[in-house]
Design a protein around this motif. Structure first.
Motif, PDB file in Angstrom:
ATOM      1  N   THR A  19      19.852  11.214 -54.016  1.00 20.02           N
ATOM      2  CA  THR A  19      20.856  10.198 -53.698  1.00 20.02           C
ATOM      3  C   THR A  19      20.260   9.063 -52.878  1.00 20.02           C
ATOM      4  O   THR A  19      20.444   7.872 -53.200  1.00 20.02           O
ATOM      5  CB  THR A  19      22.028  10.835 -52.932  1.00 20.02           C
ATOM      6  OG1 THR A  19      22.562  11.917 -53.697  1.00 20.02           O
ATOM      7  CG2 THR A  19      23.122   9.804 -52.668  1.00 20.02           C
ATOM      8  N   GLU A  20      19.545   9.379 -51.831  1.00 17.19           N
ATOM      9  CA  GLU A  20      18.979   8.348 -50.966  1.00 17.19           C
ATOM     10  C   GLU A  20      17.906   7.547 -51.691  1.00 17.19           C
ATOM     11  O   GLU A  20      17.800   6.334 -51.527  1.00 17.19           O
ATOM     12  CB  GLU A  20      18.408   8.973 -49.692  1.00 17.19           C
ATOM     13  CG  GLU A  20      19.409   9.764 -48.878  1.00 17.19           C
ATOM     14  CD  GLU A  20      20.612   8.907 -48.484  1.00 17.19           C
ATOM     15  OE1 GLU A  20      20.440   7.681 -48.296  1.00 17.19           O
ATOM     16  OE2 GLU A  20      21.723   9.458 -48.366  1.00 17.19           O
ATOM     17  N   GLU A  21      17.133   8.236 -52.500  1.00 18.84           N
ATOM     18  CA  GLU A  21      16.104   7.537 -53.262  1.00 18.84           C
ATOM     19  C   GLU A  21      16.733   6.541 -54.228  1.00 18.84           C
ATOM     20  O   GLU A  21      16.290   5.393 -54.344  1.00 18.84           O
ATOM     21  CB  GLU A  21      15.251   8.540 -54.035  1.00 18.84           C
ATOM     22  CG  GLU A  21      14.197   7.910 -54.925  1.00 18.84           C
ATOM     23  CD  GLU A  21      13.478   8.938 -55.774  1.00 18.84           C
ATOM     24  OE1 GLU A  21      12.864   8.537 -56.782  1.00 18.84           O
ATOM     25  OE2 GLU A  21      13.538  10.147 -55.445  1.00 18.84           O
ATOM     26  N   ARG A  22      17.774   7.007 -54.954  1.00 17.04           N
ATOM     27  CA  ARG A  22      18.448   6.103 -55.882  1.00 17.04           C
ATOM     28  C   ARG A  22      19.106   4.939 -55.142  1.00 17.04           C
ATOM     29  O   ARG A  22      19.089   3.800 -55.614  1.00 17.04           O
ATOM     30  CB  ARG A  22      19.510   6.889 -56.678  1.00 17.04           C
ATOM     31  CG  ARG A  22      18.930   7.847 -57.701  1.00 17.04           C
ATOM     32  CD  ARG A  22      18.432   7.094 -58.920  1.00 17.04           C
ATOM     33  NE  ARG A  22      19.499   6.454 -59.634  1.00 17.04           N
ATOM     34  CZ  ARG A  22      20.214   7.027 -60.604  1.00 17.04           C
ATOM     35  NH1 ARG A  22      19.942   8.286 -60.968  1.00 17.04           N
ATOM     36  NH2 ARG A  22      21.167   6.365 -61.225  1.00 17.04           N
ATOM     37  N   ALA A  23      19.686   5.211 -53.985  1.00 15.74           N
ATOM     38  CA  ALA A  23      20.320   4.148 -53.209  1.00 15.74           C
ATOM     39  C   ALA A  23      19.288   3.122 -52.748  1.00 15.74           C
ATOM     40  O   ALA A  23      19.531   1.908 -52.789  1.00 15.74           O
ATOM     41  CB  ALA A  23      21.062   4.735 -52.012  1.00 15.74           C
ATOM     42  N   ALA A  24      18.110   3.631 -52.317  1.00 19.41           N
ATOM     43  CA  ALA A  24      17.062   2.721 -51.878  1.00 19.41           C
ATOM     44  C   ALA A  24      16.568   1.857 -53.036  1.00 19.41           C
ATOM     45  O   ALA A  24      16.348   0.644 -52.896  1.00 19.41           O
ATOM     46  CB  ALA A  24      15.908   3.504 -51.265  1.00 19.41           C
ATOM     47  N   LEU A  25      16.390   2.482 -54.202  1.00 19.57           N
ATOM     48  CA  LEU A  25      15.961   1.735 -55.380  1.00 19.57           C
ATOM     49  C   LEU A  25      17.018   0.703 -55.797  1.00 19.57           C
ATOM     50  O   LEU A  25      16.681  -0.407 -56.200  1.00 19.57           O
ATOM     51  CB  LEU A  25      15.671   2.689 -56.545  1.00 19.57           C
ATOM     52  CG  LEU A  25      14.437   3.576 -56.391  1.00 19.57           C
ATOM     53  CD1 LEU A  25      14.357   4.563 -57.550  1.00 19.57           C
ATOM     54  CD2 LEU A  25      13.163   2.723 -56.334  1.00 19.57           C
ATOM     55  N   GLN A  26      18.295   1.079 -55.677  1.00 17.02           N
ATOM     56  CA  GLN A  26      19.361   0.149 -56.022  1.00 17.02           C
ATOM     57  C   GLN A  26      19.390  -1.032 -55.058  1.00 17.02           C
ATOM     58  O   GLN A  26      19.576  -2.186 -55.466  1.00 17.02           O
ATOM     59  CB  GLN A  26      20.713   0.866 -56.022  1.00 17.02           C
ATOM     60  CG  GLN A  26      21.877   0.011 -56.504  1.00 17.02           C
ATOM     61  CD  GLN A  26      21.691  -0.466 -57.928  1.00 17.02           C
ATOM     62  OE1 GLN A  26      21.340   0.325 -58.810  1.00 17.02           O
ATOM     63  NE2 GLN A  26      21.907  -1.755 -58.172  1.00 17.02           N
ATOM     64  N   ARG A  27      19.194  -0.715 -53.757  1.00 16.16           N
ATOM     65  CA  ARG A  27      19.156  -1.804 -52.782  1.00 16.16           C
ATOM     66  C   ARG A  27      17.990  -2.741 -53.059  1.00 16.16           C
ATOM     67  O   ARG A  27      18.110  -3.966 -52.944  1.00 16.16           O
ATOM     68  CB  ARG A  27      19.063  -1.235 -51.367  1.00 16.16           C
ATOM     69  CG  ARG A  27      20.356  -0.609 -50.859  1.00 16.16           C
ATOM     70  CD  ARG A  27      20.295  -0.379 -49.360  1.00 16.16           C
ATOM     71  NE  ARG A  27      19.254   0.569 -48.993  1.00 16.16           N
ATOM     72  CZ  ARG A  27      19.425   1.889 -48.911  1.00 16.16           C
ATOM     73  NH1 ARG A  27      20.625   2.410 -49.180  1.00 16.16           N
ATOM     74  NH2 ARG A  27      18.432   2.676 -48.559  1.00 16.16           N
ATOM     75  N   LEU A  28      16.845  -2.170 -53.423  1.00 18.80           N
ATOM     76  CA  LEU A  28      15.676  -2.985 -53.745  1.00 18.80           C
ATOM     77  C   LEU A  28      15.945  -3.853 -54.971  1.00 18.80           C
ATOM     78  O   LEU A  28      15.617  -5.047 -54.993  1.00 18.80           O
ATOM     79  CB  LEU A  28      14.461  -2.092 -53.988  1.00 18.80           C
ATOM     80  CG  LEU A  28      13.161  -2.804 -54.380  1.00 18.80           C
ATOM     81  CD1 LEU A  28      12.730  -3.771 -53.280  1.00 18.80           C
ATOM     82  CD2 LEU A  28      12.049  -1.783 -54.658  1.00 18.80           C
TER      83      LEU A  28
END
Length: 566
Positions: free
Chosen positions: A120-129
């Motif tokens: 979840t956090e990885e996907r959120a970070a990638l989405q923010r990027l």
């Protein structure tokens, strides 16, 4: 002989003994604890697949999961069942609010193990990027479009279009005009852009008056959309759900306010969206402010230029007039050369002659706006002094004293022509040059003579000298006043030769009996051909002629040139 045993003959060391000692088997409780400590694990067997093993993490994720349960969507996530059926090795899917990456691992006995990792956090970070990259690219495109023009209206339209397409369901840009009137540019995404001027109370829109005053915006969640007036939303927008009101920072004062609208039923603006809206508004405000400043300066420049540009020539009874002005830089409308025509001053009482018309042509040291400003001062000064002093020599002395009092060290060359119609359609001339090329006289027989007048330039020395030369123009004869931009034009075969007085005389010999405007055009053409497109100084021409007998009154005006014959 009996020997005593040494250390090497003794029993094997403890370490070696330990290696020969069999290890105890790992018990089932220990294996279960190890599996339970891992990420969610599912072990499937058989066809159709059934859950043969799972850990506590998997059970917490899928509460209805039990041993030997069928591997179906009732038990686990549908996307995981689909991956098993299609033989997919790995994929991402959501369980509740979390996102997991499921990885399949073949196991002995035709079993398959699924390991679920929380990403979840990885996907959120990638989405923010990804979002940040998209926003950065948008700002780059927006800046390019906003800075592509200094037209104020175009900047307002581009800002509204960009905001509606990228930031919200609709955008409204408000700029103050006068009183309670505001200019409103608004647009629904994929809709038509509207431009209106409204007489409204900006306090009706929550936070708008503060934004127009340059105060920071209040958070969107604090603004009640139900308080927004009907005029705010563009036509066809629908029910308003949320809005952002943010100032457009300008050059010292706000350039306006940007309002972003989102329809009812959609999520409201979050903190990141509000921050991004403020970043965009800052760039848009800078572009709009630059366009507004450019428009103001252009208007000021135009007003000043209208006052400094050599004027169109008014009709003077009994005198043919034509003029031309060409600044050194084609982009400029003003420069250091100037001319003026002052009609006879009214005299008290009745009777008497028509009076003397004063013509002047001058050249201020330098070129461009600084020289043009001084030409304006000189023209105004001469216009006032001629009412007090009609004599050329004394008039030039007064002008010289005035310029010496100026802080600017520039000087001016000048030629004055006093013209008085006399009997028989002739013109009586008084010509006085002060550091300026003497005028040329084109006689009816084709001969050309240069006026015998000379003098010192004005504004450089405490005392000046000047001589006045008088002559008479018969009908059809012309006097040409010109600046040194003609005689000092560099060109010819080498590109460096001066045009000089002799070439000017040769060109004028071909102009006998021609109208004054044709003479001016002939000199313009000859000078341009000599220059061959090279650089040149300001060029000013002023021709005055005695009307040919039998001519009728006409008037031609255009591009700084006027011709009047009578």
């Amino acid at each position: 002989m009996t020997s005593t045993p040494t250390a090497s003959d003794s029993s094997p060391p403890l370490a070696a003994a330990a290696r020969r000692t069999p290890r105890p088997a790992v018990g089932a409780p220990l294996l279960r604890a190890l599996v339970d400590a891992a990420a969610p694990v599912l072990v499937l067997a058989g066809s159709p697949a059934r859950v043969r093993l799972h850990n506590k993490a998997a059970e917490a994720l899928f509460p209805t999961l039990g041993e030997s349960d069928a591997f179906t969507a009732d038990v686990v996530a549908p996307w995981l069942v689909q991956a098993q059926e299609q033989g997919v090795d790995a994929l991402d899917g959501s369980v509740g609010a979390r996102v997991f990456r499921a990885t399949a691992q073949p196991l002995p006995g035709e079993c398959t193990g699924w390991l679920l990792t929380d990403v979840t956090e990885e996907r959120a970070a990638l989405q923010r990027l990804s979002d940040e990259r998209a926003r950065t690219q948008f700002l780059v495109r927006a800046s390019a479009r906003l800075l592509a023009s200094l037209n104020q209206r175009r900047c307002l339209r581009v800002t509204t279009e960009l905001a509606a397409e990228q930031l919200a369901d609709a955008a409204v840009l408000v700029t103050p005009t006068r009183g309670r009137r505001v200019a409103v540019t608004r647009m629904v995404r994929d809709g038509r852009l509207e431009e209106v001027t409204l007489n409204v109370d900006v306090d009706q829109v929550p936070g708008l008056s503060d934004a127009l005053a340059g105060f920071p915006p209040v958070p969107s969640r604090w603004v009640d959309p139900d308080l927004a007036p009907p005029w705010l939303a563009p036509e066809g927008f629908g029910e308003l759900g949320s809005l952002i009101v943010t100032p457009l920072p300008g050059n010292g004062v706000p350039a306006g306010a940007l309002i972003l609208l989102r329809r009812a039923g959609r999520p409201g603006f979050d903190d990141e969206e509000e921050l991004f809206a403020r970043i965009f508004a800052a760039r848009a405000g800078a572009a709009i402010s630059a366009a507004m400043l450019y428009a103001e300066r252009t208007e000021t420049t135009n007003i000043l230029q209208r006052a400094l540009i050599p004027p169109p020539i008014d009709r003077i009874e009994g005198i043919d007039l034509a003029s031309s002005y060409r600044p050194a830089r084609a982009a400029d409308l003003i420069g250091g050369d100037f001319y003026d025509v002052h009609p006879p001053l009214p005299t008290p009482g009745e009777g008497g002659g028509p009076g003397e018309t004063l013509l002047m042509l001058g050249d201020v040291c330098g070129k461009g706006p600084a020289a043009a400003i001084l030409t304006g001062k000189i023209r105004n000064t001469l216009a006032a002094l001629r009412r007090l002093e009609p004599r050329h020599k004394q008039l030039l002395e007064l002008l010289n004293a005035t310029l010496l009092d100026e802080q600017d060290a520039r000087f001016v060359t000048l030629v004055l022509a006093g013209v008085t119609p006399v009997a028989g359609g002739r013109l009586e001339l008084r010509l006085t040059a002060a550091g300026h090329p003497a005028p040329m006289i084109i006689r009816a027989d084709g001969s050309v003579e240069q006026a015998a007048t000379r003098g010192s330039l004005i504004g450089a020395l405490p005392r000046i000298t000047s001589t006045t030369w008088t002559t008479v123009l018969d009908p059809g004869e012309t006097c040409l006043l010109f600046s040194d931009g003609v005689t000092e034009a560099r060109g010819g075969p080498s590109g460096k030769e001066l045009f000089e007085d002799q070439r000017l005389k040769e060109a004028l010999r071909e102009c006998a009996e021609l109208p004054v405007e044709a003479i001016v055009e002939r000199v313009e053409l000859a000078t341009a051909q000599w220059l061959g497109g090279g650089e040149h100084d300001d060029i000013a021409l002023l021709a005055l002629g005695a009307p040919r007998r039998g001519s009728h009154l006409t008037m031609v005006n255009g591009h700084g040139r006027g011709r009047y014959t009578g």
